[in-house]
Design a protein around this motif. Sequence first.
Motif, short mmCIF file in Angstrom:
data_model
loop_
_atom_site.label_atom_id
_atom_site.label_comp_id
_atom_site.label_asym_id
_atom_site.label_seq_id
_atom_site.Cartn_x
_atom_site.Cartn_y
_atom_site.Cartn_z
N LEU A 91 -2.94 6.21 5.41
CA LEU A 91 -2.29 6.60 6.66
C LEU A 91 -2.64 8.02 7.09
CD1 LEU A 91 1.30 5.12 6.15
CD2 LEU A 91 -0.62 4.15 7.44
N CYS A 108 3.62 9.56 10.15
CA CYS A 108 2.63 8.49 10.10
C CYS A 108 3.25 7.21 9.52
CB CYS A 108 1.42 8.93 9.28
SG CYS A 108 0.44 10.25 10.03
N SER A 126 3.59 3.70 11.55
CA SER A 126 2.88 2.50 11.11
C SER A 126 3.82 1.42 10.59
CB SER A 126 1.87 2.87 10.01
OG SER A 126 2.54 3.37 8.87
N SER A 127 4.94 1.82 9.98
CA SER A 127 5.82 0.85 9.32
C SER A 127 7.02 0.43 10.16
CB SER A 127 6.32 1.43 7.99
OG SER A 127 5.24 1.76 7.14
N ASP A 149 -6.12 6.73 14.46
CA ASP A 149 -5.43 5.47 14.75
C ASP A 149 -3.91 5.56 14.52
OD1 ASP A 149 -7.88 4.31 15.32
OD2 ASP A 149 -8.21 3.70 13.25
N THR A 150 -3.41 6.75 14.24
CA THR A 150 -1.98 6.90 14.03
C THR A 150 -1.22 6.47 15.28
OG1 THR A 150 -2.31 8.72 12.49
CG2 THR A 150 -0.14 8.52 13.48
#
Length: 539
Positions: free
Chosen positions: A102, A143, A147-148, A177-178
């Motif tokens: 990440l 991050c 993402s989560s 891509d964060t």
Amino acid sequence: MHSAVTLVRGVRHQLHWAAGRHCPPDLDAAAQALGSPTDAAPLVNDLALIALVQLARERRHPLQVDAEVWDWLARARDLRARVDHLERLHPLGPLSPALAALVTAPLRPYQAEAALYAACAGRSLLADETGLGKTVQAIAALCVMGSSFGAERALVLCPPERLAHWQAQWQTWAGADTPITPVFADLARLTDGSLADLATDADVVVVDEPADAQASPWAQPASLAALQSLASPWAIVLARAPLEERPDTWRAMLDWIDEGHFGAVAALQGGHLDTLAPWMLRRTRTLVLRQLPETVEQTAWVALTPDARTRHDTLLGAVRRSVQRWQRCQFLGNHEQRTLVRALHDLRQCGQDAKPAAALQAIDTALSAPEHKVVVFSQWPGALDALGAALHARGTAFQRLGPEVVGDARRAMVSAFQQDPALRVLLCLDDERGGQLGLRHAATAIVHLDRPWNPALLVQRLSRVHRTDRVRLVAVHHVLVDDSIESRLVHAQQDDAGHERFVGLVEGPNADVFLEGPRLARFMSALAALVDAPGLNAG
């Protein structure tokens, strides 16, 4: 005719049970568990309430649960849900490869642990000891949240002097891509109303408080009121100032973090700091010492003025022509060799006049904790003279240690620096003695005013302050000239081959040696690596 569960608001909200007329005894007995958290439900026993509702249905007894009770319990249940979700995504915890992916630079396990902690807690206080990288931990946490859990926008509030640092750290650590996008803003904007729209759109609010406890937003009524008006699902606070010295500020901070009033302030009032774990992560260097590098390094880049740029590029052109002539014919006359060495010395002096101001900032950063001291190293007497004048002008006490200070006088100076709390800066000129300064048990940071050609000299400087049996992390600050021969040198020394190329090279404008044969070839090869490499900013 019915029983009821209501919410009692206070420093710690609680569930209140009122047994109705003809309440079954077993239902009344089961309700007593509402006030007893368990390992499975550590903040509040929502599982007991769910079991109570089911039992009431089975007994056909009317039970009324206020809607605000369910809303309150939802926050506690979300904590467990986030933990379960992240355990599935990152089964190895801080060592999970998916977590490492990440960010774009390696996290130390304790930093990865902090990222997972903040994402699980939802709203948390990161209060690690100074120097453990709280900014990096917060970026990694953002991050993870993006993402989560789908967080898309973050509002990062920090003192104005840390805005550039946050932006640089984000570029270093956050991948392209964060999914989460940060907005960095001055903490002073809290009270002028200009953050209203940004705060409304933010999924996460990060508050990076100043190192000065008096300037903390938690100590300012207007800033505190503005913070209390922010409503975001996630929040991260980075505590910079010592917590024990400001109990009122600490309470305001925890009260904001624990907006559900699950017990943070109550634990603080009761003195049970170990029970603050759901809201605060606090670790010392000693606790994570095995994970730490010998040094944590920061670089401050200074720019050449237009006149210095012209002189620098002229001298660099002259050095490049000498290198190209050598490459063509493998010959360099002794007179030209001496001229080349002097040109190199003058080239390395370009931009040095801009360094005292940057060095003062590095010294202030290193002295952020009262017990810290700083040793400033340089090869150049003039550089230390200029910095000494700047320190004297602002009333900062310092000592200057050079090769002329020997024997008892040298030992007395080092002893005074180590023992006198008012004497916090030591200016140290490189000399042939090297050796230990005897400071390995002091909280001592290092400031390098230059980049030596010989990388072994950097190691020697470190060893003069701390040995391998160190008991503290060494904070190292480099003050370097951007887009210059110095930045080229940093770039050229990045790998092992580069280090070896520059070991033992001639130093200074009047080196009393003529190079020939393999030594001359090695010297010119090193110069070729500098003049042919791009002027990269290695920071």
